[in-house]
Design a protein around this motif. Sequence first.
Motif, PDB file in Angstrom:
ATOM      1  N   GLN A  21      38.452  46.018  36.188  1.00 51.99           N
ATOM      2  CA  GLN A  21      38.694  47.446  35.966  1.00 51.99           C
ATOM      3  C   GLN A  21      37.651  48.096  35.063  1.00 51.99           C
ATOM      4  O   GLN A  21      37.511  49.320  35.065  1.00 51.99           O
ATOM      5  N   SER A  38      48.924  48.642  45.074  1.00 56.40           N
ATOM      6  CA  SER A  38      48.198  47.397  44.850  1.00 56.40           C
ATOM      7  C   SER A  38      47.425  47.395  43.535  1.00 56.40           C
ATOM      8  O   SER A  38      47.223  46.343  42.939  1.00 56.40           O
ATOM      9  N   SER A  92      38.130  44.528  42.383  1.00 54.29           N
ATOM     10  CA  SER A  92      37.666  45.216  43.593  1.00 54.29           C
ATOM     11  C   SER A  92      36.368  44.562  44.047  1.00 54.29           C
ATOM     12  O   SER A  92      35.722  43.843  43.286  1.00 54.29           O
ATOM     13  N   THR A 124      42.313  44.333  37.234  1.00 56.12           N
ATOM     14  CA  THR A 124      42.258  44.872  38.595  1.00 56.12           C
ATOM     15  C   THR A 124      40.914  44.518  39.222  1.00 56.12           C
ATOM     16  O   THR A 124      39.862  44.840  38.667  1.00 56.12           O
ATOM     17  N   GLY A 144      46.869  41.252  34.822  1.00 56.69           N
ATOM     18  CA  GLY A 144      46.740  42.662  34.465  1.00 56.69           C
ATOM     19  C   GLY A 144      45.393  43.246  34.827  1.00 56.69           C
ATOM     20  O   GLY A 144      45.246  44.466  34.916  1.00 56.69           O
ATOM     21  N   SER A 152      54.214  40.678  43.752  1.00 57.09           N
ATOM     22  CA  SER A 152      53.346  39.634  44.316  1.00 57.09           C
ATOM     23  C   SER A 152      53.975  39.019  45.550  1.00 57.09           C
ATOM     24  O   SER A 152      53.311  38.808  46.567  1.00 57.09           O
ATOM     25  N   LEU A 176      38.086  53.148  48.549  1.00 60.51           N
ATOM     26  CA  LEU A 176      39.005  52.135  48.032  1.00 60.51           C
ATOM     27  C   LEU A 176      40.344  52.183  48.752  1.00 60.51           C
ATOM     28  O   LEU A 176      41.031  51.173  48.889  1.00 60.51           O
ATOM     29  N   THR A 203      41.232  48.608  48.939  1.00 62.54           N
ATOM     30  CA  THR A 203      42.398  48.027  48.285  1.00 62.54           C
ATOM     31  C   THR A 203      42.068  47.172  47.063  1.00 62.54           C
ATOM     32  O   THR A 203      42.150  45.937  47.089  1.00 62.54           O
ATOM     33  N   PRO A 204      41.706  47.855  45.978  1.00 62.18           N
ATOM     34  CA  PRO A 204      41.625  47.125  44.704  1.00 62.18           C
ATOM     35  C   PRO A 204      42.983  46.496  44.405  1.00 62.18           C
ATOM     36  O   PRO A 204      44.006  46.938  44.923  1.00 62.18           O
ATOM     37  N   ARG A 205      42.962  45.466  43.580  1.00 61.80           N
ATOM     38  CA  ARG A 205      44.185  44.669  43.416  1.00 61.80           C
ATOM     39  C   ARG A 205      44.375  44.294  41.965  1.00 61.80           C
ATOM     40  O   ARG A 205      43.511  43.633  41.374  1.00 61.80           O
ATOM     41  N   THR A 206      45.492  44.698  41.400  1.00 60.05           N
ATOM     42  CA  THR A 206      45.846  44.240  40.061  1.00 60.05           C
ATOM     43  C   THR A 206      46.496  42.876  40.194  1.00 60.05           C
ATOM     44  O   THR A 206      47.530  42.735  40.855  1.00 60.05           O
ATOM     45  N   THR A 217      48.377  39.516  38.672  1.00 58.35           N
ATOM     46  CA  THR A 217      49.421  39.419  37.656  1.00 58.35           C
ATOM     47  C   THR A 217      49.934  37.988  37.503  1.00 58.35           C
ATOM     48  O   THR A 217      49.545  37.087  38.256  1.00 58.35           O
ATOM     49  N   VAL A 218      50.856  37.829  36.575  1.00 62.32           N
ATOM     50  CA  VAL A 218      51.532  36.530  36.442  1.00 62.32           C
ATOM     51  C   VAL A 218      52.294  36.172  37.710  1.00 62.32           C
ATOM     52  O   VAL A 218      52.541  34.992  37.978  1.00 62.32           O
ATOM     53  N   GLY A 219      52.669  37.188  38.495  1.00 66.60           N
ATOM     54  CA  GLY A 219      53.316  36.901  39.779  1.00 66.60           C
ATOM     55  C   GLY A 219      52.372  36.164  40.711  1.00 66.60           C
ATOM     56  O   GLY A 219      52.767  35.206  41.399  1.00 66.60           O
ATOM     57  N   ASP A 220      51.115  36.581  40.737  1.00 65.78           N
ATOM     58  CA  ASP A 220      50.123  35.892  41.567  1.00 65.78           C
ATOM     59  C   ASP A 220      49.878  34.480  41.054  1.00 65.78           C
ATOM     60  O   ASP A 220      49.706  33.541  41.827  1.00 65.78           O
TER      61      ASP A 220
END
Lengths: 352, 352, 352
Positions: free
Chosen positions: B135, C49, B107, B105, B103, C35, C191, B25-28, B30-33
């Motif tokens: 990324q 994700s 891993s 990503t 933005g 998020s 992944l 589960t790589p994860r992007t 964001t500003v949400g995080d």
Amino acid sequence: MTSTKTNPGNFFEDFRFGQVITHATPRTVTVGDASLYTSLYGTRFAVQSSDTFAKAIGYPRSPLDDLLTFHVVFGKTTPDISLNAIANLGYANCRLLKPVYPGDTLSSVSEVIGVKENSNRETGTVYVRSTGRNQDGDVVLEYIRWVMVRKRDNDSPAPEAIVPDLPKRVEPAEIGAAVPPLTMDGYDYDLAGSPYRWGDYEVGEKIDHVDGMTLEEAEHQIATRLYQNTAKVHFNQHTEAKGRFGKRIVYGGVVISLARSLSFNGLANAFHLAAINGGRHVSPCFAGDTVYAWSEILEKAELPGRADVGALRIRLVAVKDRDCSDFPLKTEDGKYAEGVLLDLDAWVLLPR
Amino acid sequence: MTSTKTNPGNFFEDFRFGQVITHATPRTVTVGDASLYTSLYGTRFAVQSSDTFAKAIGYPRSPLDDLLTFHVVFGKTTPDISLNAIANLGYANCRLLKPVYPGDTLSSVSEVIGVKENSNRETGTVYVRSTGRNQDGDVVLEYIRWVMVRKRDNDSPAPEAIVPDLPKRVEPAEIGAAVPPLTMDGYDYDLAGSPYRWGDYEVGEKIDHVDGMTLEEAEHQIATRLYQNTAKVHFNQHTEAKGRFGKRIVYGGVVISLARSLSFNGLANAFHLAAINGGRHVSPCFAGDTVYAWSEILEKAELPGRADVGALRIRLVAVKDRDCSDFPLKTEDGKYAEGVLLDLDAWVLLPR
Amino acid sequence: MTSTKTNPGNFFEDFRFGQVITHATPRTVTVGDASLYTSLYGTRFAVQSSDTFAKAIGYPRSPLDDLLTFHVVFGKTTPDISLNAIANLGYANCRLLKPVYPGDTLSSVSEVIGVKENSNRETGTVYVRSTGRNQDGDVVLEYIRWVMVRKRDNDSPAPEAIVPDLPKRVEPAEIGAAVPPLTMDGYDYDLAGSPYRWGDYEVGEKIDHVDGMTLEEAEHQIATRLYQNTAKVHFNQHTEAKGRFGKRIVYGGVVISLARSLSFNGLANAFHLAAINGGRHVSPCFAGDTVYAWSEILEKAELPGRADVGALRIRLVAVKDRDCSDFPLKTEDGKYAEGVLLDLDAWVLLPR
């Protein structure tokens, strides 16, 4: 070796008339903040919820909720203005002056516009005009606030008392700058959730917003931290357990936002909070309280040169643990009725 | 027909020296995080809060909080490394190596760099070096961690014991890569919240960060899920009720982030957490605890070739349900004092 | 003067066969919502994700979680369809028809496709087909739902009873439109978190998803408000204290999302929820409950013309306060076993 680098906050003696305080931590507000705002209050005004809706009436995209702007600008002032405050006494002349969009960066400055020592010589009242600006230096928000602040030393001499003239209400000619000229034929009343426009409301009309929302400890803490508001009473159960109420006090802005969000049911087209004329946090709100709200239309005003929107001056009242079908406010002796949390006087804008 | 497709986690026998594990589960990010991070900890460092502030000193935009990067990279390792862990024994050589922006990503990959069966033959210690990449494949974070893991079968033969050399501290020459060359004349100390720079701190100086934050069950769960950390003890009251403490245990990273956030009051210009030399979760933290923090300056270092920032090595101590005005740490017998949650040794960077 | 501008909700008499209802408050969904979704459920499917992962198989970027789309579209229908509902009776023919990306704006419309008064003459069943569209007017989601609604006046005449034909299951030929043609050689199973593809699952296989998640009051309220769902039972402790359960009821969609998220452990490659054939909220969920889940493979299907993905029809069961190692569902008398919360019949897609 003990450091002296922490912020002790300002005491009454530290405030001088004319002093300008630049508050720390500018904040880039984003769609992440907008999502959190929705998740914390359940707000449903279409302009702030949908880019498509906002564009259809002339915004470049959805602006952020006006109260999110208020809370962020206000939050920055807390470490400097109200860390040693005993009470938040009032607001006046609060005006939203420019739309705020995701990606904008907000910062706050306050100017001391009044100081007056209290007769007990232990405290004083400080009046500040706080200004929120975006990354271009444009003012997005302005408001006056006065707080009672502890003195560092009761023996310090009293400053010359200066009390600013506080307008009872913002003039209609002074509001609306945060709303660009809109093309209201693009406004879809089905999507907005109500057919009622500015012209449909009457002075004296009272609206029970019906729904109630129970507030949890985690919710108000998450909200208040989002605004980087540092007031201790909202976050520290260890000290508050020994305090006056035995528990954490909910940031008053959370109550304002909840009431505003509940007001959608009856005021769905009042998409913009343009000004706060004044407001009083009548009693403290705590986790576990269920917040209800009602409004009364106090005044209607056209805005000079604008045919797109009209203004309603509303009294927005938040109450806890009782419904608002009888519009609770004051008892016969003129005191606020039990359960009243908030008595806010504000201008909202609706399509004409 | 019962499936065998669920992840039972790795037991001690499953780890082999030199083994490389690609985590799911790589994860992007964001500003949400970033908004959630602010709302969960109330962090106020200006560089991570404001694009405008960050740009003024040479960043392309606000980087994400260093600990958000750490938690996301760490969270991915939990299903493979610590699902059957009994204890998280320590960290070493944790370095932030590249800024992470919304933005990007992330891993994670871990390499087993040591294994040692315990004398009871029921458990063993596993040492891993975990690496977080963006990324582009660039390493953004690296750290060593060792955990005590249960054996699947006590009769399995012990592997050859290999214990890696663990540096007591990261060398100053090895830190700072996550901070681009900065132009510190663009750094506004008013907006940053403090006038104190690297040169103003002295070795031995102790800073009480003053404020306390009470943690709610919903808050630490929301935080820990945000990092996609799957450790069961943080989320499952049904099983934890029968466990050692009778309740859910807060992810140690939440305590680190709270302490770091509280440290703003006294270390407002320490805008970058560059390295963690080591850390110990002294006692478990639970919902309802009020977390306080204090720091001691252990060491000061210039960074080779850099005139923009300097490094402070700090001991960051988190404590629960008591203030830190007396800098609680250990009792006379050398044991940690009651209430101490965290004893972290880290490098932070400040403007020179 | 009391206003009549609030929404009293629709009663049974207000629904007419063929009627089309445009629901209020379109919603631009963003990375902020993504998020929050992750933070509330801990979902770990790699496609949703990671932008990098999604692009490697042919998406332009990470799509939003399918259930986030469902909840947002569903939430808009609540003020018009279910404000006076006594019970949410069922779902059918729910299909995801187009991927939804951050920045898309969702809106909802419902058509009344059936009405039938109940024999007690106090209530009736209303069948609606609700449709979610994006900013281009493309349908992203469609589902049928039927609810039991109170009559305004028991003496109102009964409408002609019309009960729509409800498909027991969505045909495999009708699913998958929300997944663009994918290049599965870019799909990295490390992944993704599991080596098991569509071909590895067998009809009759039962999967215990192992983990449990305890739900807090703040969490389900934050989630349900994020979807702008206004159903009172989720938010108002003041009235619910006097209600049937004495406490707030968790929105059923929260249970679906938790179960789906837990199903990662055993179904990590089932990255898309393509359709819901039917579902039943067997018993209410409350804050404090610990949710577990298990799945059974009911059916396998190829999708016409697609070599990239295959469909599994699963029964996804959520249970509270007990583990699922014995796959709890019904007792010998055919009733649901104690603790069963949800019995959902859905199609999920996996790489072939």
